[in-house]
Motif scaffolding. Structure first.
Motif, mmCIF file in Angstrom:
data_model
loop_
_atom_site.group_PDB
_atom_site.id
_atom_site.type_symbol
_atom_site.label_atom_id
_atom_site.label_comp_id
_atom_site.label_asym_id
_atom_site.label_seq_id
_atom_site.Cartn_x
_atom_site.Cartn_y
_atom_site.Cartn_z
ATOM 1 N N ARG A 21 41.494 44.231 52.459
ATOM 2 C CA ARG A 21 41.474 45.191 51.824
ATOM 3 C C ARG A 21 40.374 46.177 52.471
ATOM 4 N NH1 ARG A 21 39.253 44.847 45.776
ATOM 5 N NH2 ARG A 21 37.562 46.202 46.863
ATOM 6 N N ALA A 22 40.662 47.263 52.690
ATOM 7 C CA ALA A 22 39.630 48.077 53.199
ATOM 8 C C ALA A 22 40.227 49.577 53.313
ATOM 9 C CB ALA A 22 39.231 47.857 54.538
ATOM 10 N N GLY A 23 39.554 50.690 53.621
ATOM 11 C CA GLY A 23 39.782 52.238 53.508
ATOM 12 C C GLY A 23 40.867 52.450 54.512
ATOM 13 N N ALA A 24 41.364 53.666 54.492
ATOM 14 C CA ALA A 24 42.283 54.239 55.606
ATOM 15 C C ALA A 24 41.671 54.243 56.950
ATOM 16 C CB ALA A 24 42.665 55.364 55.165
ATOM 17 N N GLY A 25 42.248 53.771 57.968
ATOM 18 C CA GLY A 25 41.828 53.999 59.282
ATOM 19 C C GLY A 25 40.584 52.902 59.449
ATOM 20 N N SER A 26 40.405 52.002 58.838
ATOM 21 C CA SER A 26 39.728 50.790 59.003
ATOM 22 C C SER A 26 39.940 49.623 59.939
ATOM 23 C CB SER A 26 38.880 50.398 57.729
ATOM 24 O OG SER A 26 39.971 49.681 56.954
ATOM 25 N N GLY A 27 41.254 49.534 60.301
ATOM 26 C CA GLY A 27 41.649 48.700 61.119
ATOM 27 C C GLY A 27 42.208 47.615 60.438
ATOM 28 N N LYS A 28 43.015 47.555 59.290
ATOM 29 C CA LYS A 28 43.665 46.563 58.398
ATOM 30 C C LYS A 28 44.771 46.050 59.064
ATOM 31 C CE LYS A 28 44.260 48.901 54.984
ATOM 32 N NZ LYS A 28 43.425 50.302 55.573
ATOM 33 N N THR A 29 45.389 47.013 59.672
ATOM 34 C CA THR A 29 46.582 46.464 60.520
ATOM 35 C C THR A 29 46.493 45.893 61.519
ATOM 36 O OG1 THR A 29 47.913 48.509 59.575
ATOM 37 C CG2 THR A 29 49.026 47.500 61.516
ATOM 38 N N ARG A 30 45.350 46.204 62.306
ATOM 39 C CA ARG A 30 44.896 45.542 63.723
ATOM 40 C C ARG A 30 44.507 44.038 63.135
ATOM 41 N NH1 ARG A 30 45.200 44.294 68.521
ATOM 42 N NH2 ARG A 30 43.064 43.915 69.629
ATOM 43 N N VAL A 31 43.788 43.953 62.097
ATOM 44 C CA VAL A 31 43.443 42.651 61.717
ATOM 45 C C VAL A 31 44.576 41.613 61.633
ATOM 46 C CG1 VAL A 31 42.145 41.237 59.929
ATOM 47 C CG2 VAL A 31 41.228 43.219 61.177
ATOM 48 N N SER A 50 58.679 31.689 60.574
ATOM 49 C CA SER A 50 59.219 31.388 59.393
ATOM 50 C C SER A 50 58.417 31.159 58.188
ATOM 51 C CB SER A 50 60.300 30.474 59.375
ATOM 52 O OG SER A 50 59.937 29.179 59.563
ATOM 53 N N ARG A 51 57.191 30.990 58.628
ATOM 54 C CA ARG A 51 56.207 30.502 57.491
ATOM 55 C C ARG A 51 55.022 31.850 57.490
ATOM 56 N NH1 ARG A 51 55.971 27.194 53.856
ATOM 57 N NH2 ARG A 51 53.923 26.827 54.244
ATOM 58 N N LEU A 52 55.122 32.909 58.367
ATOM 59 C CA LEU A 52 54.325 33.861 58.377
ATOM 60 C C LEU A 52 54.819 35.158 57.268
ATOM 61 C CD1 LEU A 52 51.957 35.256 59.768
ATOM 62 C CD2 LEU A 52 53.587 36.124 61.413
ATOM 63 N N LEU A 53 53.946 35.492 56.377
ATOM 64 C CA LEU A 53 54.098 36.668 55.681
ATOM 65 C C LEU A 53 52.944 37.883 55.708
ATOM 66 C CD1 LEU A 53 55.762 38.132 53.359
ATOM 67 C CD2 LEU A 53 54.366 37.059 51.606
ATOM 68 N N ALA A 54 53.260 39.057 56.133
ATOM 69 C CA ALA A 54 52.297 40.112 56.250
ATOM 70 C C ALA A 54 53.034 41.027 55.495
ATOM 71 C CB ALA A 54 51.970 40.498 57.691
ATOM 72 N N ILE A 55 52.196 41.671 54.407
ATOM 73 C CA ILE A 55 52.498 42.729 53.593
ATOM 74 C C ILE A 55 51.612 43.862 53.773
ATOM 75 C CG2 ILE A 55 53.000 43.670 51.134
ATOM 76 C CD1 ILE A 55 53.214 40.644 50.672
ATOM 77 N N THR A 56 52.168 45.110 54.075
ATOM 78 C CA THR A 56 51.577 46.364 54.148
ATOM 79 C C THR A 56 52.092 47.396 53.225
ATOM 80 O OG1 THR A 56 50.785 48.183 55.311
ATOM 81 C CG2 THR A 56 52.816 47.327 56.081
ATOM 82 N N PHE A 57 51.443 48.360 52.813
ATOM 83 C CA PHE A 57 52.092 49.336 51.685
ATOM 84 C C PHE A 57 52.562 50.844 52.310
ATOM 85 C CE2 PHE A 57 49.875 46.264 49.315
ATOM 86 C CZ PHE A 57 50.807 45.829 48.455
ATOM 87 N N THR A 58 52.509 50.876 53.677
ATOM 88 C CA THR A 58 52.923 52.192 54.315
ATOM 89 C C THR A 58 53.971 52.057 55.356
ATOM 90 O OG1 THR A 58 51.118 52.446 55.958
ATOM 91 C CG2 THR A 58 50.517 53.117 53.868
ATOM 92 N N ALA A 61 51.987 51.677 58.777
ATOM 93 C CA ALA A 61 51.529 50.448 59.148
ATOM 94 C C ALA A 61 52.742 49.246 59.225
ATOM 95 C CB ALA A 61 50.465 49.817 57.983
ATOM 96 N N ALA A 62 53.715 49.291 58.763
ATOM 97 C CA ALA A 62 54.851 48.589 58.833
ATOM 98 C C ALA A 62 55.431 48.626 60.525
ATOM 99 C CB ALA A 62 55.972 48.741 57.775
ATOM 100 N N ARG A 63 55.390 49.800 60.737
ATOM 101 C CA ARG A 63 55.750 50.233 62.281
ATOM 102 C C ARG A 63 55.033 49.582 63.079
ATOM 103 N NH1 ARG A 63 57.244 55.157 59.822
ATOM 104 N NH2 ARG A 63 55.376 55.931 60.800
ATOM 105 N N GLU A 64 53.572 49.970 62.981
ATOM 106 C CA GLU A 64 52.690 49.282 63.846
ATOM 107 C C GLU A 64 52.657 47.765 63.813
ATOM 108 O OE1 GLU A 64 48.970 50.745 62.122
ATOM 109 O OE2 GLU A 64 49.263 52.825 63.023
ATOM 110 N N MET A 65 52.751 46.910 62.703
ATOM 111 C CA MET A 65 52.873 45.695 62.705
ATOM 112 C C MET A 65 54.238 45.235 63.421
ATOM 113 S SD MET A 65 51.766 45.085 58.883
ATOM 114 C CE MET A 65 52.075 43.195 58.765
ATOM 115 N N LYS A 66 55.144 45.837 63.368
ATOM 116 C CA LYS A 66 56.662 45.311 63.912
ATOM 117 C C LYS A 66 56.521 45.425 65.474
ATOM 118 C CE LYS A 66 61.338 46.342 64.133
ATOM 119 N NZ LYS A 66 62.439 47.355 63.558
#
Length: 66
Positions: A21-31, A50-58, A61-66
């Motif tokens: 949990r951190a502010g916008a642009g702080s590197g959460k998705t990177r982490v 199949s055991r991995l779950l990563a959740i984002t709210f934008t 960020a979902a595109r970056e994670m993909k």
């Protein structure tokens, strides 16, 4: 990109779930991405995808994670 000490701790902490949990642009998705990559590619006991779950709210960020 170099991780801060707190980001590195979130990436490398094993044996438990981690909430980032951190502010916008702080590197959460990177982490989240770095943690996922390390977990599934580690030499000893790699995590199955199949055991991995990563959740984002934008959409961004979902595109970056993909």
């Amino acid at each position: 990109m170099t991780l801060t000490a707190e980001q590195e701790r979130a990436v490398t902490l094993l044996g438990r779930d981690v909430a980032v949990r951190a502010g916008a642009g702080s590197g959460k998705t990177r982490v989240l991405v770095e943690r996922a990559v390390r977990l599934v590619t580690r030499d000893d006991d790699p995590l199955p995808l199949s055991r991995l779950l990563a959740i984002t709210f934008t959409e961004k960020a979902a595109r970056e994670m993909k």
